[in-house]
Design a protein around this motif. Structure first.
Motif, PDB file in Angstrom:
ATOM      1  N   THR A  53       0.855  -1.190   0.000  1.00  0.00           N
ATOM      2  CA  THR A  53       0.000   0.000   0.000  1.00  0.00           C
ATOM      3  C   THR A  53       0.888   1.236   0.000  1.00  0.00           C
ATOM      4  O   THR A  53       2.072   1.169   0.323  1.00  0.00           O
ATOM      5  CB  THR A  53      -0.910   0.047   1.239  1.00  0.00           C
ATOM      6  OG1 THR A  53      -0.086   0.045   2.410  1.00  0.00           O
ATOM      7  CG2 THR A  53      -1.871  -1.124   1.280  1.00  0.00           C
ATOM      8  N   GLN A  54       0.306   2.356  -0.331  1.00  0.00           N
ATOM      9  CA  GLN A  54       1.044   3.615  -0.313  1.00  0.00           C
ATOM     10  C   GLN A  54       1.037   4.161   1.110  1.00  0.00           C
ATOM     11  O   GLN A  54       0.077   4.793   1.542  1.00  0.00           O
ATOM     12  CB  GLN A  54       0.423   4.589  -1.302  1.00  0.00           C
ATOM     13  CG  GLN A  54       0.552   4.124  -2.737  1.00  0.00           C
ATOM     14  CD  GLN A  54       0.002   5.140  -3.722  1.00  0.00           C
ATOM     15  OE1 GLN A  54      -0.552   6.157  -3.358  1.00  0.00           O
ATOM     16  NE2 GLN A  54       0.155   4.842  -4.995  1.00  0.00           N
ATOM     17  N   VAL A  55       2.112   3.881   1.840  1.00  0.00           N
ATOM     18  CA  VAL A  55       2.213   4.256   3.250  1.00  0.00           C
ATOM     19  C   VAL A  55       3.263   5.346   3.435  1.00  0.00           C
ATOM     20  O   VAL A  55       4.175   5.470   2.625  1.00  0.00           O
ATOM     21  CB  VAL A  55       2.580   3.029   4.118  1.00  0.00           C
ATOM     22  CG1 VAL A  55       1.476   1.997   4.090  1.00  0.00           C
ATOM     23  CG2 VAL A  55       3.886   2.410   3.665  1.00  0.00           C
ATOM     24  N   PRO A  56       3.148   6.146   4.517  1.00  0.00           N
ATOM     25  CA  PRO A  56       4.180   7.148   4.793  1.00  0.00           C
ATOM     26  C   PRO A  56       5.472   6.478   5.249  1.00  0.00           C
ATOM     27  O   PRO A  56       5.485   5.311   5.644  1.00  0.00           O
ATOM     28  CB  PRO A  56       3.572   7.995   5.908  1.00  0.00           C
ATOM     29  CG  PRO A  56       2.506   7.163   6.514  1.00  0.00           C
ATOM     30  CD  PRO A  56       2.053   6.205   5.454  1.00  0.00           C
ATOM     31  N   CYS A  57       6.550   7.215   5.209  1.00  0.00           N
ATOM     32  CA  CYS A  57       7.865   6.704   5.624  1.00  0.00           C
ATOM     33  C   CYS A  57       7.935   6.605   7.149  1.00  0.00           C
ATOM     34  O   CYS A  57       7.212   7.304   7.872  1.00  0.00           O
ATOM     35  CB  CYS A  57       8.942   7.648   5.106  1.00  0.00           C
ATOM     36  SG  CYS A  57      10.628   7.086   5.474  1.00  0.00           S
ATOM     37  N   THR A  58       8.856   5.786   7.627  1.00  0.00           N
ATOM     38  CA  THR A  58       9.056   5.666   9.069  1.00  0.00           C
ATOM     39  C   THR A  58       9.602   6.957   9.669  1.00  0.00           C
ATOM     40  O   THR A  58       9.492   7.165  10.875  1.00  0.00           O
ATOM     41  CB  THR A  58      10.009   4.501   9.401  1.00  0.00           C
ATOM     42  OG1 THR A  58      11.231   4.672   8.679  1.00  0.00           O
ATOM     43  CG2 THR A  58       9.389   3.164   9.031  1.00  0.00           C
ATOM     44  N   CYS A  59      10.168   7.849   8.834  1.00  0.00           N
ATOM     45  CA  CYS A  59      10.641   9.148   9.350  1.00  0.00           C
ATOM     46  C   CYS A  59       9.481  10.112   9.550  1.00  0.00           C
ATOM     47  O   CYS A  59       9.665  11.210  10.056  1.00  0.00           O
ATOM     48  CB  CYS A  59      11.690   9.761   8.404  1.00  0.00           C
ATOM     49  SG  CYS A  59      11.024  10.509   6.893  1.00  0.00           S
ATOM     50  N   GLY A  60       8.273   9.705   9.102  1.00  0.00           N
ATOM     51  CA  GLY A  60       7.088  10.530   9.264  1.00  0.00           C
ATOM     52  C   GLY A  60       6.695  11.306   8.022  1.00  0.00           C
ATOM     53  O   GLY A  60       5.621  11.893   7.961  1.00  0.00           O
ATOM     54  N   SER A  61       7.547  11.307   7.015  1.00  0.00           N
ATOM     55  CA  SER A  61       7.264  12.062   5.796  1.00  0.00           C
ATOM     56  C   SER A  61       6.180  11.382   4.965  1.00  0.00           C
ATOM     57  O   SER A  61       6.107  10.161   4.885  1.00  0.00           O
ATOM     58  CB  SER A  61       8.533  12.180   4.955  1.00  0.00           C
ATOM     59  OG  SER A  61       8.250  12.823   3.727  1.00  0.00           O
ATOM     60  N   THR A  62       5.355  12.210   4.347  1.00  0.00           N
ATOM     61  CA  THR A  62       4.373  11.715   3.385  1.00  0.00           C
ATOM     62  C   THR A  62       4.769  12.123   1.968  1.00  0.00           C
ATOM     63  O   THR A  62       4.018  11.907   1.024  1.00  0.00           O
ATOM     64  CB  THR A  62       2.966  12.243   3.704  1.00  0.00           C
ATOM     65  OG1 THR A  62       3.009  13.671   3.726  1.00  0.00           O
ATOM     66  CG2 THR A  62       2.462  11.706   5.035  1.00  0.00           C
ATOM     67  N   ASN A  63       5.971  12.694   1.817  1.00  0.00           N
ATOM     68  CA  ASN A  63       6.494  13.078   0.508  1.00  0.00           C
ATOM     69  C   ASN A  63       7.200  11.864  -0.088  1.00  0.00           C
ATOM     70  O   ASN A  63       8.425  11.757  -0.062  1.00  0.00           O
ATOM     71  CB  ASN A  63       7.442  14.278   0.639  1.00  0.00           C
ATOM     72  CG  ASN A  63       7.862  14.819  -0.704  1.00  0.00           C
ATOM     73  OD1 ASN A  63       7.420  14.357  -1.757  1.00  0.00           O
ATOM     74  ND2 ASN A  63       8.747  15.807  -0.685  1.00  0.00           N
ATOM     75  N   ILE A  64       6.399  10.929  -0.576  1.00  0.00           N
ATOM     76  CA  ILE A  64       6.883   9.633  -1.034  1.00  0.00           C
ATOM     77  C   ILE A  64       6.637   9.488  -2.535  1.00  0.00           C
ATOM     78  O   ILE A  64       5.583   9.859  -3.039  1.00  0.00           O
ATOM     79  CB  ILE A  64       6.158   8.477  -0.305  1.00  0.00           C
ATOM     80  CG1 ILE A  64       6.153   8.693   1.213  1.00  0.00           C
ATOM     81  CG2 ILE A  64       6.736   7.131  -0.692  1.00  0.00           C
ATOM     82  CD1 ILE A  64       7.501   8.697   1.848  1.00  0.00           C
ATOM     83  N   GLU A  65       7.617   8.920  -3.218  1.00  0.00           N
ATOM     84  CA  GLU A  65       7.458   8.563  -4.630  1.00  0.00           C
ATOM     85  C   GLU A  65       7.043   7.093  -4.664  1.00  0.00           C
ATOM     86  O   GLU A  65       7.690   6.250  -4.046  1.00  0.00           O
ATOM     87  CB  GLU A  65       8.789   8.749  -5.356  1.00  0.00           C
ATOM     88  CG  GLU A  65       8.782   8.301  -6.781  1.00  0.00           C
ATOM     89  CD  GLU A  65      10.142   8.452  -7.440  1.00  0.00           C
ATOM     90  OE1 GLU A  65      10.168   8.529  -8.667  1.00  0.00           O
ATOM     91  OE2 GLU A  65      11.169   8.483  -6.735  1.00  0.00           O
ATOM     92  N   TYR A  66       5.946   6.796  -5.355  1.00  0.00           N
ATOM     93  CA  TYR A  66       5.441   5.422  -5.465  1.00  0.00           C
ATOM     94  C   TYR A  66       5.549   4.979  -6.913  1.00  0.00           C
ATOM     95  O   TYR A  66       5.062   5.662  -7.815  1.00  0.00           O
ATOM     96  CB  TYR A  66       3.978   5.346  -5.025  1.00  0.00           C
ATOM     97  CG  TYR A  66       3.755   5.774  -3.587  1.00  0.00           C
ATOM     98  CD1 TYR A  66       4.110   4.936  -2.541  1.00  0.00           C
ATOM     99  CD2 TYR A  66       3.178   7.003  -3.292  1.00  0.00           C
ATOM    100  CE1 TYR A  66       3.899   5.327  -1.224  1.00  0.00           C
ATOM    101  CE2 TYR A  66       2.965   7.394  -1.984  1.00  0.00           C
ATOM    102  CZ  TYR A  66       3.326   6.550  -0.949  1.00  0.00           C
ATOM    103  OH  TYR A  66       3.121   6.932   0.342  1.00  0.00           O
ATOM    104  N   ILE A  67       6.176   3.822  -7.129  1.00  0.00           N
ATOM    105  CA  ILE A  67       6.336   3.278  -8.482  1.00  0.00           C
ATOM    106  C   ILE A  67       5.919   1.811  -8.454  1.00  0.00           C
ATOM    107  O   ILE A  67       6.420   1.039  -7.635  1.00  0.00           O
ATOM    108  CB  ILE A  67       7.791   3.378  -8.969  1.00  0.00           C
ATOM    109  CG1 ILE A  67       8.284   4.828  -8.916  1.00  0.00           C
ATOM    110  CG2 ILE A  67       7.919   2.807 -10.378  1.00  0.00           C
ATOM    111  CD1 ILE A  67       9.769   4.979  -9.168  1.00  0.00           C
ATOM    112  N   ALA A  68       5.034   1.434  -9.356  1.00  0.00           N
ATOM    113  CA  ALA A  68       4.634   0.027  -9.449  1.00  0.00           C
ATOM    114  C   ALA A  68       5.843  -0.814  -9.865  1.00  0.00           C
ATOM    115  O   ALA A  68       6.533  -0.483 -10.827  1.00  0.00           O
ATOM    116  CB  ALA A  68       3.508  -0.132 -10.459  1.00  0.00           C
ATOM    117  N   CYS A  69       6.127  -1.885  -9.127  1.00  0.00           N
ATOM    118  CA  CYS A  69       7.323  -2.693  -9.379  1.00  0.00           C
ATOM    119  C   CYS A  69       7.319  -3.361 -10.750  1.00  0.00           C
ATOM    120  O   CYS A  69       8.384  -3.644 -11.292  1.00  0.00           O
ATOM    121  CB  CYS A  69       7.493  -3.747  -8.291  1.00  0.00           C
ATOM    122  SG  CYS A  69       8.022  -3.058  -6.701  1.00  0.00           S
TER     123      CYS A  69
END
Length: 65
Positions: free
Chosen positions: A43-59
């Motif tokens: 799923t598109q989850v936030p980083c463990t550092c707390g950031s929601t500025n995440i790049e999501y790419i289908a594998c």
């Protein structure tokens, strides 16, 4: 491209689309733009550092080799 020019039959096209959707659902490459952490998730989850500025790419977009 119209349906009459498709390389797939309607059933084959549905199966191909379902296979891509399945790959997307369970294999998402995630890259945090804040701390550079990378992981694969289902799923598109936030980083463990707390950031929601995440790049999501289908594998499935990555080559197998």
């Amino acid at each position: 491209m119209s349906d009459s020019n498709s390389l797939f039959t309607p059933q084959e096209l549905r199966e191909w689309q379902l296979a891509l959707a399945e790959a997307d659902r369970y294999n998402i490459f995630c890259h945090c733009r804040k701390c550079d952490r990378e992981w694969v998730a289902s799923t598109q989850v936030p980083c463990t550092c707390g950031s929601t500025n995440i790049e999501y790419i289908a594998c499935w977009q990555f080559p197998d080799d």
